[in-house]
Write a protein that holds these residues in place. Structure first.
Motif, PDB file in Angstrom:
ATOM      1  N   LEU A  55       9.239  85.062  -3.215  1.00 56.17           N
ATOM      2  CA  LEU A  55      10.973  84.622  -3.696  1.00 56.17           C
ATOM      3  C   LEU A  55      11.653  83.466  -3.399  1.00 56.17           C
ATOM      4  O   LEU A  55      12.424  82.910  -3.949  1.00 56.17           O
ATOM      5  CB  LEU A  55      11.904  86.010  -2.261  1.00 56.17           C
ATOM      6  N   GLY A  81      12.306  80.225  -5.598  1.00 55.18           N
ATOM      7  CA  GLY A  81      13.776  79.926  -6.397  1.00 55.18           C
ATOM      8  C   GLY A  81      13.554  78.471  -5.855  1.00 55.18           C
ATOM      9  O   GLY A  81      14.211  77.183  -5.975  1.00 55.18           O
ATOM     10  N   SER A  87      33.322  75.904 -16.228  1.00 52.74           N
ATOM     11  CA  SER A  87      32.352  76.923 -17.288  1.00 52.74           C
ATOM     12  C   SER A  87      32.956  78.052 -18.367  1.00 52.74           C
ATOM     13  O   SER A  87      31.776  78.875 -18.543  1.00 52.74           O
ATOM     14  CB  SER A  87      30.974  77.546 -15.655  1.00 52.74           C
ATOM     15  N   GLU A 141      11.907  82.361   4.464  1.00 55.45           N
ATOM     16  CA  GLU A 141      10.918  82.173   3.547  1.00 55.45           C
ATOM     17  C   GLU A 141      10.974  80.428   3.187  1.00 55.45           C
ATOM     18  O   GLU A 141       9.897  79.916   3.062  1.00 55.45           O
ATOM     19  CB  GLU A 141      11.163  83.399   2.138  1.00 55.45           C
ATOM     20  N   VAL A 153      13.011  77.428  -9.469  1.00 57.56           N
ATOM     21  CA  VAL A 153      14.462  77.106 -10.085  1.00 57.56           C
ATOM     22  C   VAL A 153      14.958  75.642  -9.544  1.00 57.56           C
ATOM     23  O   VAL A 153      15.589  75.570 -10.610  1.00 57.56           O
ATOM     24  CB  VAL A 153      15.313  78.375  -9.822  1.00 57.56           C
ATOM     25  N   GLY A 154      15.255  76.027  -8.682  1.00 54.85           N
ATOM     26  CA  GLY A 154      16.232  74.486  -8.120  1.00 54.85           C
ATOM     27  C   GLY A 154      15.544  73.652  -8.325  1.00 54.85           C
ATOM     28  O   GLY A 154      16.339  72.217  -8.938  1.00 54.85           O
ATOM     29  N   ASN A 176      18.657  86.860 -11.317  1.00 50.48           N
ATOM     30  CA  ASN A 176      19.976  86.029 -10.862  1.00 50.48           C
ATOM     31  C   ASN A 176      20.042  84.681 -10.704  1.00 50.48           C
ATOM     32  O   ASN A 176      21.123  84.683 -11.512  1.00 50.48           O
ATOM     33  CB  ASN A 176      20.451  86.456  -9.646  1.00 50.48           C
ATOM     34  N   ASN A 177      19.569  83.729 -10.674  1.00 51.75           N
ATOM     35  CA  ASN A 177      19.466  82.509 -11.159  1.00 51.75           C
ATOM     36  C   ASN A 177      18.712  81.823 -11.650  1.00 51.75           C
ATOM     37  O   ASN A 177      19.599  81.289 -12.730  1.00 51.75           O
ATOM     38  CB  ASN A 177      18.609  81.331  -9.384  1.00 51.75           C
ATOM     39  N   LEU A 219      20.307  81.152 -24.179  1.00 58.09           N
ATOM     40  CA  LEU A 219      19.025  80.638 -23.946  1.00 58.09           C
ATOM     41  C   LEU A 219      19.591  78.853 -24.887  1.00 58.09           C
ATOM     42  O   LEU A 219      20.703  78.500 -25.486  1.00 58.09           O
ATOM     43  CB  LEU A 219      18.026  81.003 -25.068  1.00 58.09           C
ATOM     44  N   ASP A 248      14.472  88.772  -7.548  1.00 56.99           N
ATOM     45  CA  ASP A 248      16.308  88.068  -7.287  1.00 56.99           C
ATOM     46  C   ASP A 248      16.737  86.976  -7.423  1.00 56.99           C
ATOM     47  O   ASP A 248      17.400  86.031  -8.909  1.00 56.99           O
ATOM     48  CB  ASP A 248      16.850  88.226  -6.041  1.00 56.99           C
ATOM     49  N   GLN A 249      15.228  86.104  -7.813  1.00 55.64           N
ATOM     50  CA  GLN A 249      15.301  84.288  -8.431  1.00 55.64           C
ATOM     51  C   GLN A 249      15.350  84.106  -9.400  1.00 55.64           C
ATOM     52  O   GLN A 249      15.721  83.277 -10.405  1.00 55.64           O
ATOM     53  CB  GLN A 249      14.649  83.383  -7.422  1.00 55.64           C
ATOM     54  N   VAL A 294      21.446  80.285 -15.105  1.00 57.71           N
ATOM     55  CA  VAL A 294      22.366  79.515 -14.244  1.00 57.71           C
ATOM     56  C   VAL A 294      22.932  78.943 -15.684  1.00 57.71           C
ATOM     57  O   VAL A 294      24.092  78.099 -15.557  1.00 57.71           O
ATOM     58  CB  VAL A 294      21.286  78.168 -13.245  1.00 57.71           C
ATOM     59  N   ARG A 295      22.027  78.105 -16.327  1.00 54.35           N
ATOM     60  CA  ARG A 295      22.959  78.222 -18.038  1.00 54.35           C
ATOM     61  C   ARG A 295      24.680  78.351 -18.427  1.00 54.35           C
ATOM     62  O   ARG A 295      25.481  77.838 -18.780  1.00 54.35           O
ATOM     63  CB  ARG A 295      21.614  77.987 -19.250  1.00 54.35           C
ATOM     64  N   HIS A 296      24.844  79.981 -18.153  1.00 54.35           N
ATOM     65  CA  HIS A 296      24.933  80.652 -18.481  1.00 54.35           C
ATOM     66  C   HIS A 296      26.673  80.272 -18.087  1.00 54.35           C
ATOM     67  O   HIS A 296      27.316  80.008 -17.908  1.00 54.35           O
ATOM     68  CB  HIS A 296      25.343  82.211 -18.638  1.00 54.35           C
ATOM     69  N   MET A 297      26.289  81.126 -15.928  1.00 54.91           N
ATOM     70  CA  MET A 297      27.049  80.557 -15.102  1.00 54.91           C
ATOM     71  C   MET A 297      27.577  79.534 -15.110  1.00 54.91           C
ATOM     72  O   MET A 297      28.962  78.821 -14.789  1.00 54.91           O
ATOM     73  CB  MET A 297      26.326  80.835 -13.705  1.00 54.91           C
ATOM     74  N   SER A 298      26.827  77.793 -15.448  1.00 56.12           N
ATOM     75  CA  SER A 298      27.225  76.911 -15.267  1.00 56.12           C
ATOM     76  C   SER A 298      27.823  76.541 -17.116  1.00 56.12           C
ATOM     77  O   SER A 298      28.550  75.000 -16.305  1.00 56.12           O
ATOM     78  CB  SER A 298      26.202  75.736 -14.611  1.00 56.12           C
ATOM     79  N   PHE A 342      30.390  74.795 -11.414  1.00 52.75           N
ATOM     80  CA  PHE A 342      29.732  74.062 -11.206  1.00 52.75           C
ATOM     81  C   PHE A 342      30.453  72.911 -11.578  1.00 52.75           C
ATOM     82  O   PHE A 342      31.020  73.482 -12.358  1.00 52.75           O
ATOM     83  CB  PHE A 342      28.872  75.098 -11.805  1.00 52.75           C
ATOM     84  N   HIS A 385      25.441  79.179 -24.783  1.00 50.71           N
ATOM     85  CA  HIS A 385      24.653  79.838 -22.918  1.00 50.71           C
ATOM     86  C   HIS A 385      24.359  80.008 -22.173  1.00 50.71           C
ATOM     87  O   HIS A 385      23.774  80.844 -21.686  1.00 50.71           O
ATOM     88  CB  HIS A 385      26.103  78.845 -22.250  1.00 50.71           C
ATOM     89  N   PRO A 409      16.761  78.629  -1.404  1.00 50.26           N
ATOM     90  CA  PRO A 409      15.292  78.386  -1.707  1.00 50.26           C
ATOM     91  C   PRO A 409      16.024  77.601  -2.924  1.00 50.26           C
ATOM     92  O   PRO A 409      15.046  76.255  -3.193  1.00 50.26           O
ATOM     93  CB  PRO A 409      14.892  79.301  -2.697  1.00 50.26           C
ATOM     94  N   LEU A 410      16.965  77.189  -3.563  1.00 51.19           N
ATOM     95  CA  LEU A 410      17.533  76.234  -4.785  1.00 51.19           C
ATOM     96  C   LEU A 410      17.172  75.408  -3.814  1.00 51.19           C
ATOM     97  O   LEU A 410      16.778  73.619  -4.580  1.00 51.19           O
ATOM     98  CB  LEU A 410      18.405  77.143  -5.893  1.00 51.19           C
ATOM     99  N   GLY A 452      14.281  73.696  -3.256  1.00 50.04           N
ATOM    100  CA  GLY A 452      13.596  73.237  -5.407  1.00 50.04           C
ATOM    101  C   GLY A 452      13.904  71.876  -4.974  1.00 50.04           C
ATOM    102  O   GLY A 452      13.994  70.346  -5.609  1.00 50.04           O
ATOM    103  N   MET A 453      16.130  71.429  -5.079  1.00 54.86           N
ATOM    104  CA  MET A 453      15.993  70.588  -5.226  1.00 54.86           C
ATOM    105  C   MET A 453      15.895  69.179  -3.820  1.00 54.86           C
ATOM    106  O   MET A 453      15.445  67.745  -4.621  1.00 54.86           O
ATOM    107  CB  MET A 453      17.557  70.011  -6.313  1.00 54.86           C
ATOM    108  N   GLY A 485      18.831  85.388 -21.359  1.00 52.17           N
ATOM    109  CA  GLY A 485      18.116  84.463 -20.386  1.00 52.17           C
ATOM    110  C   GLY A 485      16.307  83.844 -19.881  1.00 52.17           C
ATOM    111  O   GLY A 485      16.695  82.648 -19.723  1.00 52.17           O
ATOM    112  N   LEU A 486      16.140  84.834 -20.301  1.00 45.42           N
ATOM    113  CA  LEU A 486      14.004  84.638 -19.963  1.00 45.42           C
ATOM    114  C   LEU A 486      13.590  84.824 -21.379  1.00 45.42           C
ATOM    115  O   LEU A 486      14.655  85.642 -21.983  1.00 45.42           O
ATOM    116  CB  LEU A 486      13.868  85.935 -19.162  1.00 45.42           C
TER     117      LEU A 486
END
Lengths: 369, 326
Positions: B61, B65, A92, A154, B68-69, B96-97, A317, B92-93, B101-105, A102, A315, A120-121, A124-125, B142-143
């Motif tokens: 939540l 999330g 990263s 959830e 997002v996934g 934090n996600n 936007l 949080d989703q 996620v683009r930045h963290m990855s 990642f 990284h 939850p991610l 979604g995947m 990021g938003l």
């Protein structure tokens, strides 16, 4: 039933994982790695057993104890170590660090730092796989303490109701940081909670790599066949503290010593010797080879430059037309990087609810009339 | 040009984007069989089926999330929040996600997702259901944050938001869903980050967005016109990134600014705008920037208190008089 190749691969990956984490721990002591750093030492059988039972294109993710999940998928050890060192050559580019590994090339979709936030991610995947009629499954690990988050409840409700192709693995190492899971859980056997969602809940000895492998092999096939998500609880143990700053004084020496007797690497080694899959000399050679891999990783991380300051705003936007980063191509000049491609033109054939079935309320009205 | 309601403009945007791109799906509470708590998704289940128009359980939540996934692996989710008040559970989703996620990855992943739903006061709903929360989301790198005030803007901007490669927080006006306005015929989009002059003027610039535009600011401008004051009304439409050029151009023209926002004054969009204007347009200002905001209290149920808490034409005119030293 387990081929010698499989056993050798598992042994090699567990040793690699152990050495990687030991060296990371040392580097932390030298302040080459800073921040939070959660080692996986002791839990290797879980991640290796799972990985060998999956397809390479299945998608994997976990929480912040995430160093080993990509490593056993085939990630570049040097680039992982470089990420820990905060270097430009990390996966990263030094933006993620220990908690945010990642490697999309190897279908590792990340380490996440908020307890349970990845649950939850993964749904979604898995939703996306089902939506596009793909047979890839998603495997999402989390710790025992994450099971007490709302995200667990959830997501499990939705994943089960919609039969999403996802395997949730609770890596139960008995402690959420310093708190024993049974002290704060009405039902500390977490896999039993799956019943509340009409989901399969299974447990396995997470210190036995072959048991993990066999279990996940069966579960992955069932999930791939569309039989719905599963919660697998792997009972395991971390030999070190929660993070590098945790001396783990909440556990007795006897307890830790007892658990160390179950060391998954020693266990597999003994089995392989007993079954004459390999000789002492062969296994020693593997140990030595993986030590070299990790020494090279440390050297690579050490010699790598810090990220350039002008990268501070990258990284954030995605700009128009901006491609995704392919780390191994960028860092190693690799030309064989296979990146997942997501179709843009397809037909959605999945019906989440039967199209023509009237709602329960509508049925009621009809009956009344 | 047809005159349609704000909710129908949003419905057209969703339907057109779903027809155009199979990756787009809508998920949220009551979006499918109920046709939307505010009827924004009317008819979409019949058109696109239950995998693309998904009734979610009340798990903000969880389904935020999940979106997002799905976005991380190539889908284009539109996640409906029944109201933005409930999205606090999903913070949080989103923060934090989705936003990180683009930045963290290190640029390996992207998260093209739209979180949308109504914000602002809903009318006699008291404190937990009457919040203009756009400043919260605008705070996070990021938003992108969008808050359209007219049907035409709502449609064009929602289409752009769905096509954007980044997470977008799209805040609709809860009291705007029935508002009617002309919407261009056929395919069009409105670029994210472009403000729109809703009224040309020369004496003072009124900067606003979302419901305040038609509810208070344009009516205030008409009242001011009767007093011989020609107010320019700049509708930001996109709050982050906001249109710095349009803001600066209008300030340079009128030299006086009043910012009108439904939300609270502390650490708000308006305070950010005021900072920008004093830095970039200091020499152009003939008076300090004034802000008209919701009062620094939680929303009350009683009709008179609810009115008093929100910006009003009276308070806007008072602020305009102050910057004009009248």
């Amino acid at each position: 039933m387990h081929s010698p190749e499989l056993l050798l691969t598992m042994y090699r990956k567990m040793v690699l994982s152990r050495r990687f984490e030991e060296k990371a721990g040392q580097a932390y002591g030298q302040k080459k790695i800073q921040g939070f750093c959660h080692l996986y030492i002791g839990q290797e059988a879980v991640v290796v057993g799972i990985n060998e039972a999956l397809r390479p294109d299945d998608m994997v993710m976990t929480g912040y104890r995430d160093h080993v999940h990509p490593l056993v998928r085939g990630s570049d050890a040097g680039m992982l170590m470089a990420e820990l060192f905060g270097k430009d050559t990390g996966y990263s580019k030094g933006k993620g660090g220990s908690m945010h590994f990642f490697d999309i090339e190897h279908h590792f979709y990340g380490g996440y730092g908020i307890v349970g936030g990845q649950i939850p991610l993964a749904a979604g995947m898995a939703f996306a796989s089902k939506y596009r009629n793909e047979d890839r499954i998603t495997v999402c690990s989390f710790g025992d303490a994450a099971a007490n988050q709302g995200a667990f409840h959830e997501t499990f409700n939705m994943a089960s109701k919609w039969k999403l192709p996802v395997l949730y693995v609770v890596e139960n190492n008995k402690y959420g940081m310093g708190t024993e899971i049974s002290r704060v859980s009405a039902e500390p056997d977490i896999h039993k909670r799956a019943a509340a969602y009409k989901m399969r809940g299974v447990s396995v000895d997470g210190m036995d790599v072959l048991k993990v492998y066999d279990t996940v092999k069966e579960l992955a096939a069932s999930i791939r066949a569309g039989e719905g998500p599963v919660l697998l609880e792997a009972f395991t143990y971390r030999f070190r503290g929660h993070s590098m700053s945790d001396a783990a004084t909440y556990r007795s020496k006897e307890e830790v010593e007892q658990e160390r007797q179950r060391d998954p690497i020693i266990k597999l080694r003994e089995l392989m010797l007993k079954k004459k899959v390999a000789t002492e000399a062969q296994l020693d050679a593997i140990d030595e080879a993986e030590k070299v891999v990790v020494d090279e990783a440390i050297a690579f991380a050490d010699q790598s430059p810090e990220p350039p300051l002008e990268d501070v705003y990258t990284h954030g936007l995605v700009a128009d037309g901006e491609p995704d980063e392919r780390p191994r191509a960028r860092v190693r000049g690799a030309t064989d990087v296979k990146w997942p491609s997501y179709p843009t033109d397809f037909k959605v054939t999945w019906d989440l609810e039967p199209r023509d079935e009237p709602s329960p309320a509508a049925k009621l009205k009809k009956g009344a009339a | 040009m047809a005159e349609i309601a704000y909710r129908d403009a949003l419905n057209q945007a969703l339907s057109e984007e779903m027809a155009r791109d199979p990756r787009v799906f809508l998920m949220g509470e009551e979006v499918a069989r109920y046709n939307g708590a505010y009827k924004v998704s009317q008819g979409l289940l019949d058109k696109y089926g239950s995998a693309r128009v998904v009734d979610a359980p009340i798990s903000e939540l969880g389904f935020a999330g999940l979106g997002v996934g799905a976005a991380m692996v190539g889908l284009r989710p539109v996640i409906e929040m029944m109201t933005w008040n409930f999205a606090i559970l999903a913070m949080d989703q989103i923060v934090n996600n989705a936003a990180k996620v683009r930045h963290m990855s290190g640029g390996q992943l992207r998260c093209p997702i739209v979180f949308r739903g109504p914000g602002g006061a809903g009318g006699r709903l008291s404190s937990q259901h009457s919040q203009a929360l756009e400043a919260n989301y605008a705070h996070f790198p990021g938003l992108k944050v969008i808050a359209p005030g007219t049907p035409a803007d709502a449609k064009g901007l929602l289409k752009s938001a769905i096509r954007d490669e980044n997470p977008v927080v799209f805040i609709e006006g809860e009291l705007l869903y029935g508002a009617r306005g002309e919407v261009p015929d056929g395919e069009y989009t409105i670029p994210i980050g472009k403000a729109d002059l809703k009224r040309l003027g020369s004496d003072v610039t009124l900067i606003t967005w979302s419901r305040m535009l038609t509810a208070q600011v344009l009516p205030a401008a008409e009242l001011l016109a009767q007093q011989g004051i020609n107010a320019e009304v700049l509708d930001l439409r996109t709050l982050k990134p906001f249109d710095t050029e349009a803001v600066a151009a209008s300030v340079r023209k009128t030299n006086r600014v009043v910012i009108v926002e439904e939300g609270w004054p502390f650490a708000s969009i308006g305070s950010e705008l005021a900072d920008f204007i004093q830095r970039e347009c200091f020499d152009d200002l003939d008076a300090p920037v004034r802000r008209v905001t919701g009062l620094e209290v939680n929303m009350a149920y009683a009709a008179n208190l609810e009115r008093a808490i929100q910006p009003s034409t009276e308070r806007i005119i008072e602020a305009v008089n102050a910057v004009l030293y009248r």
